[in-house]
Design a protein around this motif. Structure first.
Motif, PDB file in Angstrom:
ATOM      1  N   ILE C 244       0.858  -1.197   0.000  1.00 29.85           N
ATOM      2  CA  ILE C 244       0.000   0.000   0.000  1.00 29.85           C
ATOM      3  C   ILE C 244       0.888   1.239   0.000  1.00 29.85           C
ATOM      4  N   LEU C 245       0.592   2.162  -0.910  1.00 33.82           N
ATOM      5  CA  LEU C 245       1.180   3.500  -0.824  1.00 33.82           C
ATOM      6  C   LEU C 245       0.040   4.464  -0.528  1.00 33.82           C
ATOM      7  N   TYR C 246       0.063   4.982   0.696  1.00 32.63           N
ATOM      8  CA  TYR C 246      -0.985   5.911   1.146  1.00 32.63           C
ATOM      9  C   TYR C 246      -0.387   7.310   1.080  1.00 32.63           C
ATOM     10  N   VAL C 247      -0.886   8.129   0.195  1.00 28.18           N
ATOM     11  CA  VAL C 247      -0.290   9.441  -0.066  1.00 28.18           C
ATOM     12  C   VAL C 247      -1.067  10.533   0.658  1.00 28.18           C
ATOM     13  N   LYS C 248      -0.342  11.421   1.303  1.00 27.57           N
ATOM     14  CA  LYS C 248      -0.992  12.560   1.974  1.00 27.57           C
ATOM     15  C   LYS C 248       0.067  13.615   2.261  1.00 27.57           C
ATOM     16  N   SER C 249      -0.228  14.838   1.948  1.00 25.50           N
ATOM     17  CA  SER C 249       0.684  15.926   2.296  1.00 25.50           C
ATOM     18  C   SER C 249       0.378  16.455   3.681  1.00 25.50           C
ATOM     19  N   ALA C 282       7.992  -1.756  -5.652  1.00 22.66           N
ATOM     20  CA  ALA C 282       6.888  -2.187  -4.787  1.00 22.66           C
ATOM     21  C   ALA C 282       6.353  -3.530  -5.291  1.00 22.66           C
ATOM     22  N   ARG C 283       5.467  -4.124  -4.537  1.00 21.42           N
ATOM     23  CA  ARG C 283       4.831  -5.344  -5.032  1.00 21.42           C
ATOM     24  C   ARG C 283       3.933  -5.010  -6.228  1.00 21.42           C
ATOM     25  N   SER C 284       3.785  -5.994  -7.098  1.00 21.38           N
ATOM     26  CA  SER C 284       3.040  -5.679  -8.325  1.00 21.38           C
ATOM     27  C   SER C 284       1.589  -5.300  -8.014  1.00 21.38           C
ATOM     28  N   ASP C 285       1.058  -5.831  -6.906  1.00 22.82           N
ATOM     29  CA  ASP C 285      -0.327  -5.503  -6.554  1.00 22.82           C
ATOM     30  C   ASP C 285      -0.402  -4.337  -5.559  1.00 22.82           C
ATOM     31  N   CYS C 286       0.653  -3.556  -5.503  1.00 26.95           N
ATOM     32  CA  CYS C 286       0.640  -2.398  -4.589  1.00 26.95           C
ATOM     33  C   CYS C 286      -0.439  -1.410  -5.011  1.00 26.95           C
ATOM     34  N   ARG C 287      -1.221  -0.946  -4.040  1.00 19.98           N
ATOM     35  CA  ARG C 287      -2.356  -0.064  -4.315  1.00 19.98           C
ATOM     36  C   ARG C 287      -2.059   1.350  -3.820  1.00 19.98           C
ATOM     37  N   LEU C 288      -2.706   2.284  -4.473  1.00 21.94           N
ATOM     38  CA  LEU C 288      -2.584   3.689  -4.106  1.00 21.94           C
ATOM     39  C   LEU C 288      -3.824   4.134  -3.342  1.00 21.94           C
ATOM     40  N   GLY C 307      -5.176   5.119 -12.989  1.00 17.94           N
ATOM     41  CA  GLY C 307      -4.722   3.777 -13.322  1.00 17.94           C
ATOM     42  C   GLY C 307      -5.246   2.715 -12.379  1.00 17.94           C
ATOM     43  N   PRO C 308      -4.847   1.462 -12.646  1.00 19.98           N
ATOM     44  CA  PRO C 308      -5.406   0.334 -11.887  1.00 19.98           C
ATOM     45  C   PRO C 308      -4.948   0.249 -10.431  1.00 19.98           C
ATOM     46  N   ARG C 309      -3.858   0.939 -10.075  1.00 14.01           N
ATOM     47  CA  ARG C 309      -3.426   0.883  -8.675  1.00 14.01           C
ATOM     48  C   ARG C 309      -4.349   1.663  -7.746  1.00 14.01           C
ATOM     49  N   SER C 310      -4.976   2.672  -8.317  1.00  6.90           N
ATOM     50  CA  SER C 310      -5.721   3.615  -7.482  1.00  6.90           C
ATOM     51  C   SER C 310      -7.021   3.027  -6.961  1.00  6.90           C
ATOM     52  N   ILE C 311      -7.232   3.112  -5.666  1.00  9.70           N
ATOM     53  CA  ILE C 311      -8.500   2.677  -5.071  1.00  9.70           C
ATOM     54  C   ILE C 311      -9.144   3.843  -4.318  1.00  9.70           C
ATOM     55  N   VAL C 312      -8.878   5.051  -4.787  1.00  2.00           N
ATOM     56  CA  VAL C 312      -9.344   6.217  -4.030  1.00  2.00           C
ATOM     57  C   VAL C 312     -10.869   6.366  -4.056  1.00  2.00           C
ATOM     58  N   ILE C 313     -11.535   5.917  -5.121  1.00  2.00           N
ATOM     59  CA  ILE C 313     -13.001   6.067  -5.166  1.00  2.00           C
ATOM     60  C   ILE C 313     -13.684   5.068  -4.213  1.00  2.00           C
ATOM     61  N   PRO C 314     -13.370   3.755  -4.294  1.00  2.00           N
ATOM     62  CA  PRO C 314     -13.980   2.874  -3.288  1.00  2.00           C
ATOM     63  C   PRO C 314     -13.582   3.241  -1.856  1.00  2.00           C
ATOM     64  N   GLN C 315     -12.358   3.743  -1.692  1.00  6.21           N
ATOM     65  CA  GLN C 315     -11.937   4.209  -0.370  1.00  6.21           C
ATOM     66  C   GLN C 315     -12.869   5.320   0.135  1.00  6.21           C
ATOM     67  N   ALA C 316     -13.201   6.252  -0.750  1.00  3.65           N
ATOM     68  CA  ALA C 316     -14.103   7.341  -0.369  1.00  3.65           C
ATOM     69  C   ALA C 316     -15.510   6.821  -0.106  1.00  3.65           C
ATOM     70  N   ARG C 317     -15.939   5.864  -0.903  1.00  2.00           N
ATOM     71  CA  ARG C 317     -17.278   5.313  -0.690  1.00  2.00           C
ATOM     72  C   ARG C 317     -17.389   4.647   0.675  1.00  2.00           C
ATOM     73  N   ASN C 318     -16.297   4.035   1.125  1.00  2.00           N
ATOM     74  CA  ASN C 318     -16.323   3.379   2.435  1.00  2.00           C
ATOM     75  C   ASN C 318     -16.548   4.358   3.583  1.00  2.00           C
ATOM     76  N   ARG C 319     -16.295   5.644   3.334  1.00  3.82           N
ATOM     77  CA  ARG C 319     -16.640   6.636   4.362  1.00  3.82           C
ATOM     78  C   ARG C 319     -18.114   6.506   4.766  1.00  3.82           C
ATOM     79  N   MET C 320     -18.967   6.441   3.765  1.00  5.95           N
ATOM     80  CA  MET C 320     -20.402   6.355   4.066  1.00  5.95           C
ATOM     81  C   MET C 320     -20.748   5.090   4.824  1.00  5.95           C
ATOM     82  N   LEU C 321     -20.203   3.979   4.357  1.00 14.85           N
ATOM     83  CA  LEU C 321     -20.562   2.697   4.962  1.00 14.85           C
ATOM     84  C   LEU C 321     -20.049   2.607   6.396  1.00 14.85           C
ATOM     85  N   ALA C 322     -18.810   3.047   6.610  1.00 16.00           N
ATOM     86  CA  ALA C 322     -18.238   3.017   7.968  1.00 16.00           C
ATOM     87  C   ALA C 322     -19.058   3.909   8.899  1.00 16.00           C
TER      88      ALA C 322
END
Lengths: 334, 334, 334
Positions: C244-249, C282-288, C307-322
């Motif tokens: 996992i690469l979790y990016v944040k400034s 990184a590992r080939s399945d590394c996600r952003l 691109g395919p690494r990015s999971i930022v949209i489902p990550q944002a959707r999980n805000r609602m569910l959580a």
């Protein structure tokens, strides 16, 4: 129904079904039909009726809505594709649209055209760049060249004021307005009236003819419905025997997107303000329609707006009822 | 109930009924009572409590609300009658009010007075110009000279802090504020306390006497209820044996609408800031009320606001409960 | 649950329970679970996801929400304690918070840190000055140093993309951003990943080390969970075998609150923009991952975000569910 983007996507029968549902829902409230359902409303352009009527519609059906607009305390919304985001806006619609849509069962989007490139606006390029970002069912709440919610409501309004609509003359008239306004309502209105088989006349000054693709699409619809579509700059000819005068201003089209040329043309057109004289050779029961907002005594004289010809308030109310039918179709249980 | 505009329109018994309903709804939640019902909230003036408490009230009863204010991304709202709309605002309240109301089962409107002409403000001329545009039931959410929701909540609050309210002394005191504020709350508060049969004293500096028609209306109410209404500029006399000190600033009235004269008078009145000394000859259980928002250490000292006399938070909470009763009466099934 | 302030207040088992509930509510809608319940949302800082996802969550569970922010047509909100309110703001949070909370069954508050004093921000001093004003259950919607809703959503997102999360390497990386951003997300993210037992590496330029108390709190959590927490300024080392690469400034921390020094440091760090090269070892399945909003081509290159690494949209959707799970726990019937 996954998409409500263009009334032209529906047959006359399907529209009739939708409006029967609208009437049914008005007389038979269904306050739990959409329990737990969420409508997201993204406004990239200003709104009053659309904002209020969609929220009211969801509440009446037992669901709820979330409203997002760049005026809110959000992070600023960038809409330009491929831009390096080192300016003010901290969020791009490429994320905002799919994220908001992912919280909702349907998303309504309003985004007026940029009025720079006619082909882009006629294709609703910016609008569809947004809808392509999500699989969530969507509703066109006014794009560059369409406004199907307005047209569905107008269809219902016509049914309420005139029997045998197909035999009537429908005049879509340009009016003076200090600003250069979008083509969405004239485009959608023209096609709607053509679908109904009405004798449609577009009345507009020189330089403001509706773009050929819009006229041709409407003429094709008129052919199917047994109606007709003509255009003129002659007020008297246009209004002769008219049953409906639908007033709406729009941008100059001869040199679309040329703001200074538009203003030059427009400056001479202050007399395109509808007063009672316009109706002198119309039918006595000719009605005045306008999608609102309207500039009083600039587009239409106050006494006409407040007079018995005007049906602009019930026309606006039909927005809510028409949209209730769309939402029920899109989000209701099967 | 079709109109909730003035607490004076209701008898003491009717108000008692409303507040019994408010208490009942608090202890017996009815989350489906107003299912599918829509309350439109039109704010032409700023709000916090009214905005939040009406939305909360509708949610608690199972309905929903739509909020419209000119600050939103709408088209700008023109309120002046008969104007040629060639300026910034693209929409007039003559359309906006009936359209919004047509989406709703009731509409609440907030529009402070213009503070230019006293007779206009006392008659709530601008407010009623709007309510006349619709047949939808309406609620006064604060007009130039009334605020019945505040008064109904205050009535409830008085019941909660003092038994035998009718025997108590109620002081409505002006306080210093850097701005010239509306008469709505003082007018409504004065009348409410008079209706309750309290010994009401209006304490205010010279130049800030409440207009005679307001005093006379309150005196008539006091006559009926067995109470009394007096006024003074003498702090000590006013506070003697007081059970309630209700603090609220308002505009100078000697030359109503003269902003520079108001500021001249006001400049000398910084000591009209309520501190603990004000209560020295009040009853020991004298309570502090204020409709909020309050400027800390300008209108009222922080230690009084945060001290045991202050009941401003439960007073504000009662807004929601009182309004739930009004909404239930107005929108509930019979 | 009376308080949802810090994911660290919950055990791994309790978090597991919450997320099982989140999943259950997604597959088994409960549109009447929170009927008549009110969530107040107070935004003293901007928001998109939080604003939209909390409203959607309440609607899905049958309740409603009220949104208050200083941008609205309210009276201006003063937040400074002990101030003489003779300026623009007419309302203080000392009244606004308890009043709004009194209308609601729970209140969510967002208030970024002032970034002036590190100790104050690490203690979430301003945020807790507000929560101390009310007994209403509350939710931290992002304070100076916490963002538990984000972390709960991120926990869920990790479960969805990687099996056996505890064995994986989690890189929290600083990225370039033109502004100095809060510590809330990095602080909460670091601790969340440590709680999960992951091999956590904080990758940041010199001058941007996370404050020692945050690192120590995370190290303690890692000790319990069998994970580890390290930090480096070396990109290649950090990314080696990352899943996992979790990016944040975030803001410069060497001289916290010194804006000009922060800008001086930051000016040289434009190459901390994530592109595909970052993933070379990184590992080939590394996600952003990224909490959003993200500045395209400034923080992260467009092709990585899309691109395919990015999971930022489902990550944002999980805000609602959580958050649905949190709200159900906090407001649901027992």
């Amino acid at each position: 129904m996954k998409v409500f983007n263009d009334l032209a996507d529906f047959s006359v029968d399907e529209i009739g079904e939708l409006l029967r549902l609208a009437n049914y829902l008005e007389s038979h409230p269904q306050p739990t039909a959409l329990s737990g359902k969420v409508l997201a409303l993204l406004f990239l352009s200003p709104s009053l009726r659309t904002l209020a009527s969609f929220q009211a519609a969801m509440t009446r059906l037992g669901g709820g809505s979330i409203v997002i607009s760049p005026d809110m305390s959000i992070h600023g919304l960038e809409t330009r594709p491929g831009i390096v985001m080192d300016g003010v806006a901290a969020e791009h619609i490429r994320e905002a649209v799919p994220v908001i849509a992912s919280y909702a069962d349907a998303i309504g989007i309003r985004a007026f055209g940029l009025r720079k490139n006619l082909a882009d606006d006629l294709a609703d390029k910016d609008f569809h760049a947004m809808t392509a970002l999500t699989d969530t069912p969507y509703i066109n709440m006014e794009s560059a060249c369409n406004h199907p919610c307005q047209s569905l409501a107008d269809w219902k309004t016509l049914d309420e004021v005139h029997e045998g609509v197909a035999d009537k003359k429908f005049v879509l008239s340009w009016s003076y307005h200090p600003k250069s306004l979008p083509l969405a309502v004239p485009a959608a209105t023209l096609h709607m009236a053509a679908m109904r088989g009405m004798k449609v006349t577009v009345l507009r000054p020189d330089g403001f003819a509706l773009p050929a693709p819009l006229m041709e699409k409407a003429q094709a619809a008129a052919k199917l419905s047994g109606g007709s579509v003509t255009e003129t700059n002659n007020r008297e000819d246009a209004l002769q025997d008219a049953s409906i005068l639908y007033v709406k201003s729009w941008a100059a089209t001869d040199d679309y997107g040329n703001a200074s040329e538009d203003m030059n043309l427009r400056r001479e057109l202050h007399d395109w303000r509808i007063d009672e004289d316009w109706f002198s050779n119309a039918r006595s029961d000719c009605r005045l329609m306008h999608c609102l907002p309207v500039r009083r005594d600039v587009e239409i004289c106050e006494n006409v707006l407040d007079g018995p010809r005007s049906i602009v308030i019930p026309q606006a109310r039909n927005r809510m009822l028409a949209q209730m039918a769309v939402l029920h179709e899109m989000l209701g249980k099967r």
